[in-house]
Design a protein around this motif. Sequence first.
Motif, PDB file in Angstrom:
ATOM      1  N   HIS A 152     -16.775  11.999 -15.613  1.00 57.31           N
ATOM      2  CA  HIS A 152     -17.290  12.150 -14.246  1.00 57.31           C
ATOM      3  C   HIS A 152     -16.261  12.738 -13.283  1.00 57.31           C
ATOM      4  O   HIS A 152     -16.542  12.849 -12.083  1.00 57.31           O
ATOM      5  N   VAL A 153     -15.083  13.071 -13.756  1.00 53.05           N
ATOM      6  CA  VAL A 153     -14.104  13.752 -12.900  1.00 53.05           C
ATOM      7  C   VAL A 153     -14.151  15.242 -13.214  1.00 53.05           C
ATOM      8  O   VAL A 153     -13.875  15.652 -14.346  1.00 53.05           O
ATOM      9  N   SER A 154     -14.493  16.041 -12.234  1.00 54.27           N
ATOM     10  CA  SER A 154     -14.601  17.482 -12.458  1.00 54.27           C
ATOM     11  C   SER A 154     -13.214  18.109 -12.553  1.00 54.27           C
ATOM     12  O   SER A 154     -12.222  17.546 -12.082  1.00 54.27           O
ATOM     13  N   ILE A 157     -11.656  18.629  -9.046  1.00 56.42           N
ATOM     14  CA  ILE A 157     -10.940  17.449  -8.522  1.00 56.42           C
ATOM     15  C   ILE A 157      -9.661  17.223  -9.316  1.00 56.42           C
ATOM     16  O   ILE A 157      -8.621  16.842  -8.753  1.00 56.42           O
ATOM     17  N   TRP A 160      -7.040  19.437  -7.873  1.00 58.91           N
ATOM     18  CA  TRP A 160      -6.627  18.920  -6.567  1.00 58.91           C
ATOM     19  C   TRP A 160      -5.762  17.669  -6.737  1.00 58.91           C
ATOM     20  O   TRP A 160      -4.740  17.503  -6.061  1.00 58.91           O
ATOM     21  N   GLY A 204      -3.359   7.387  -9.544  1.00 61.83           N
ATOM     22  CA  GLY A 204      -3.366   7.192 -10.992  1.00 61.83           C
ATOM     23  C   GLY A 204      -4.756   7.146 -11.586  1.00 61.83           C
ATOM     24  O   GLY A 204      -4.911   7.196 -12.799  1.00 61.83           O
ATOM     25  N   MET A 205      -5.785   7.080 -10.754  1.00 62.36           N
ATOM     26  CA  MET A 205      -7.115   6.762 -11.281  1.00 62.36           C
ATOM     27  C   MET A 205      -7.815   7.959 -11.906  1.00 62.36           C
ATOM     28  O   MET A 205      -8.561   7.810 -12.868  1.00 62.36           O
ATOM     29  N   ASN A 206      -7.630   9.140 -11.340  1.00 67.55           N
ATOM     30  CA  ASN A 206      -8.352  10.288 -11.872  1.00 67.55           C
ATOM     31  C   ASN A 206      -7.830  10.697 -13.254  1.00 67.55           C
ATOM     32  O   ASN A 206      -8.605  10.900 -14.187  1.00 67.55           O
TER      33      ASN A 206
ATOM     34  N   GLN B  43      -8.152   3.335  -5.158  1.00 71.39           N
ATOM     35  CA  GLN B  43      -7.880   3.039  -6.573  1.00 71.39           C
ATOM     36  C   GLN B  43      -8.118   1.563  -6.882  1.00 71.39           C
ATOM     37  O   GLN B  43      -8.596   1.202  -7.956  1.00 71.39           O
ATOM     38  N   LEU B  51      -7.373  -1.099 -12.301  1.00 71.37           N
ATOM     39  CA  LEU B  51      -6.107  -0.372 -12.223  1.00 71.37           C
ATOM     40  C   LEU B  51      -5.221  -1.094 -11.217  1.00 71.37           C
ATOM     41  O   LEU B  51      -4.408  -1.904 -11.595  1.00 71.37           O
ATOM     42  N   TYR B 121     -10.682  11.343  -4.069  1.00 71.90           N
ATOM     43  CA  TYR B 121     -11.522  10.370  -4.757  1.00 71.90           C
ATOM     44  C   TYR B 121     -13.013  10.693  -4.656  1.00 71.90           C
ATOM     45  O   TYR B 121     -13.841   9.810  -4.875  1.00 71.90           O
ATOM     46  N   ASP B 123     -15.102  12.405  -6.595  1.00 75.49           N
ATOM     47  CA  ASP B 123     -15.878  12.192  -7.828  1.00 75.49           C
ATOM     48  C   ASP B 123     -15.963  10.719  -8.183  1.00 75.49           C
ATOM     49  O   ASP B 123     -17.023  10.229  -8.598  1.00 75.49           O
ATOM     50  N   GLN B 124     -14.860  10.017  -8.032  1.00 78.03           N
ATOM     51  CA  GLN B 124     -14.875   8.588  -8.351  1.00 78.03           C
ATOM     52  C   GLN B 124     -15.812   7.842  -7.399  1.00 78.03           C
ATOM     53  O   GLN B 124     -16.539   6.934  -7.821  1.00 78.03           O
ATOM     54  N   HIS B 127     -19.302   8.468  -8.429  1.00 74.59           N
ATOM     55  CA  HIS B 127     -19.586   7.774  -9.685  1.00 74.59           C
ATOM     56  C   HIS B 127     -19.871   6.290  -9.445  1.00 74.59           C
ATOM     57  O   HIS B 127     -20.777   5.712 -10.058  1.00 74.59           O
TER      58      HIS B 127
END
Lengths: 292, 292, 292, 292
Positions: A152-154, A157, A160, A204-206, B43, B51, B121, B123-124, B127
Amino acid sequence: MMDSPLEKARRIFHIENRTVVNCLSEFYGSLLLLFLGISIVHQFDLSHKQLNTWMQINLGWGFTIMFCVYTCSKTSGGHLNPAISLMFYTLGKLPLSHFFYYSIVQVLGAFVGTAFAYTVYLDQTHHVLGDLRIVAGPNGTAGLFTSMPAPHVSNTIAFWDQFVGTGFLALFACVITDKRLEIPFSIHPLLIGLVVAMIGMAFGMNLGYPINPARDFAPRLFAALIGYGWEVFSYHNYYFWIPIVAPFFGAIAAAWSYFIFVGFQIPDQPPSYMKENKTDGDGIPLKTTDLA
Amino acid sequence: MMDSPLEKARRIFHIENRTVVNCLSEFYGSLLLLFLGISIVHQFDLSHKQLNTWMQINLGWGFTIMFCVYTCSKTSGGHLNPAISLMFYTLGKLPLSHFFYYSIVQVLGAFVGTAFAYTVYLDQTHHVLGDLRIVAGPNGTAGLFTSMPAPHVSNTIAFWDQFVGTGFLALFACVITDKRLEIPFSIHPLLIGLVVAMIGMAFGMNLGYPINPARDFAPRLFAALIGYGWEVFSYHNYYFWIPIVAPFFGAIAAAWSYFIFVGFQIPDQPPSYMKENKTDGDGIPLKTTDLA
Amino acid sequence: MMDSPLEKARRIFHIENRTVVNCLSEFYGSLLLLFLGISIVHQFDLSHKQLNTWMQINLGWGFTIMFCVYTCSKTSGGHLNPAISLMFYTLGKLPLSHFFYYSIVQVLGAFVGTAFAYTVYLDQTHHVLGDLRIVAGPNGTAGLFTSMPAPHVSNTIAFWDQFVGTGFLALFACVITDKRLEIPFSIHPLLIGLVVAMIGMAFGMNLGYPINPARDFAPRLFAALIGYGWEVFSYHNYYFWIPIVAPFFGAIAAAWSYFIFVGFQIPDQPPSYMKENKTDGDGIPLKTTDLA
Amino acid sequence: MMDSPLEKARRIFHIENRTVVNCLSEFYGSLLLLFLGISIVHQFDLSHKQLNTWMQINLGWGFTIMFCVYTCSKTSGGHLNPAISLMFYTLGKLPLSHFFYYSIVQVLGAFVGTAFAYTVYLDQTHHVLGDLRIVAGPNGTAGLFTSMPAPHVSNTIAFWDQFVGTGFLALFACVITDKRLEIPFSIHPLLIGLVVAMIGMAFGMNLGYPINPARDFAPRLFAALIGYGWEVFSYHNYYFWIPIVAPFFGAIAAAWSYFIFVGFQIPDQPPSYMKENKTDGDGIPLKTTDLA
């Protein structure tokens, strides 16, 4: 003391050519960086986050950068990251030729360091994964080595994200080493390490904050060779080039934004009202405005 | 070195007017602060605390303050917080006009920084939240941006909480920068960062320790504009003004309490028995009493 | 600068009598210490360890000690602990009369600080506890304020635990402040804070490491007064005196053990082979032996 | 000040013989190290990871090393580890005879420190374990004292793991103390402590990173004596010798790799272009290459 083993050895091993010395140093530092860093990720993933948690990923990578930069700080400068080297080139601090030398040995060092880390965790990897080497998805484990974005992360993004994450690293590297801030040289690496830990807490999440083309590419190649195959490159619509390319743009843009907004504006000499203030008796240094 | 890119650029971009410089600096520092800080919260919330945990909220914001204050420490002073700026005004360290300038650019910077964090964030957020933008309650997510007290916390306690939390920030900022304590300038921002982490461990439960009018208001406005609507202001009986107003009172009261109880009492010169003590041979500096 | 508000206020509020100044300082520092520390524990317990975990108890108390010691470091020395004050008396660093003054104001400050912390968490306490004030057992909550050993920990072990925990605090306080170690004054409080965090990681399980008679007794008294009653004293066979008495013995024994084993043995001048070593070229300072 | 208790006691207790002094110091430091370290592990295991988590194991041992090294830094150097002492011997920094003296007192100190830690947790141990003393397996508890590899970790990997872990400790000890890096002596122990925390985040999964022959052997002997019996030695095909032997090889190999790749290549004097750079006005110190 004339015959101390270190003095003798220094005479034997000392190399005069600074380019060779700096390449050796960046190679060695990048090797240590990935040896430690990939081991930290293995301990996180292979223990199913029972030993390391995300905090150890943050502080562990932070401390790792800290000590690897200390190691190389008096020789090559401890860039350990092609994006940081390119940034220093744009600031007039590194010849273009050296940016290429540095990048090559950083990738080589990162590859060897990854291989070392892999050997320490051979038994644990076999215990947890058996012979399965699935790149991504619910059972994917290529994340042990390199960044693997969730579906779900393009890729936009992702670009970026790497632009921003590496940008903050470069920006604060410029802040910390800015001579006008007068931060002692001996705590520069310590602060750089905390910057990396902070970036992991913010970005850190993406993708897991690779923010370093060598750190992402070399272990990806290693993973491909030990059984994950070509898919580590083709996954997510050939995402792999993003953490290689985006950091260069982010590092340069962010570093220069610092100089334009703040760095160029720091006066060479503190203005007179600040000097006077040094002898007044009221407890807080005046560092804000000209009391106009 | 005459033609180094940085030197050339410095001549082009250097601004002489210190008021403009300081406003630029506070704008830029506040932008970085919220860019990093709002990302840390995203995050934390979007990963459902898998996380980031509360520890990363504490250390992450602490490190973020640390490096943003370093960035601005030699230009505007790195207040990044209208309550801190007003406190410095009461101490005679900032002209009243500059308090207003600083506050405006701090809010502007915080707004832009929030917007940047939001993009990383995107996309996240999509989601996890889809198109839902619920302000508060079990599924409320405006906490991604700004403080949202639980129903069982009264606005009276909320005011007191922000008075106290900002108070400790201001108090220890006065301690750390008190010239009579002789703490090197280069570790002031490091210590300020640890103060913020500590406040999050002590006073994070009621409201999440905004302790900064700009940090709370600017993202609240941003949240209203991206779909949360007017309810971010009307929620909890128009709570929104409390983290704007209470910090000013807390910062001033706590800072002055430090000076009255301790700061004004530090002798300008160490008394003679302490100087003598410097040459005795017993291992611990005498710093307690006059041995009367 | 003659008319700066701080300078004016300093002339008004400055007190000449050093005994009064030091007592004010210890009172104020102890107040801050318990205000922060008790709040940390409340956030830990009232959130059922969802916000603060044991790590925040460790680092939070560590940072709290750190900044409260910074606050008082140039006036009273920042003992904030009767056991530390008595230890300094045995080292000839504090008159006996001042040990008594210090102890009294430390307890008073701790009591007032506890009361302040209580007010910040009034709503949360009501939400979680309602009107129940059970001292100990599965639903006991007096641990919000003071140490409450589990039934399977004997009072003998409790005494030993407090002897040991306070001992390590005193021992490393002597190490850090030992002039012969040449640690800069400005990082003493920082290191003391890390010592406290470490003690919580090593000796927190039996009693929660009060290691400070004032920190344990004052909140216990406060708890008795707000509804927990006399049982906070009678619980566990009148355990309450142990964290008051044991720290004194532990602090003195451990401090002197340091001086006898190490402190008294540090040479006043580095021996000649060490000086010579300063100019050799082999990379590591010789600090181990005389190469006999 | 002539009659201060410390001065009087110094005259009584001061020992002239530096070998005795250094042995006392290493004994005392190793005692403190294991007293604290074994207590940290007990709190981790006996609370079933509810109080300490893996993070406290990492930071706790890190802080413990930090303060024990501070304690001995001006007498014996604070090796507290036979592998580090042997490494210093190979660098010409310690006579061979002293390596043997140091190793013996390090093991003795570690044994006594373990015994002290055991007493503090007597009641907790009894509460959790009753009279059972099972060495390894699902209910094994010898890990309270010493390293016990899981069955799926081979002794070959165990050897490599200890070679690598101790290697990183030795390598960064050489970096931090390298005079050419000009890191102030007073933060050496602080950085060493962070190195240990980092190693635990990278190499803690296989064996729990003993990386110190004395730290592993002395508590193993203690465990055998208090009821775990001979099996602590025979377990896992007599694994026990590995964390005794492997650290020596790892420490020497890694330390020398640092000097060959980096340490010997640091110029004695910064080259001229770096000196010139000190007076240019562009914000970042040149520390990378000769701009050829």
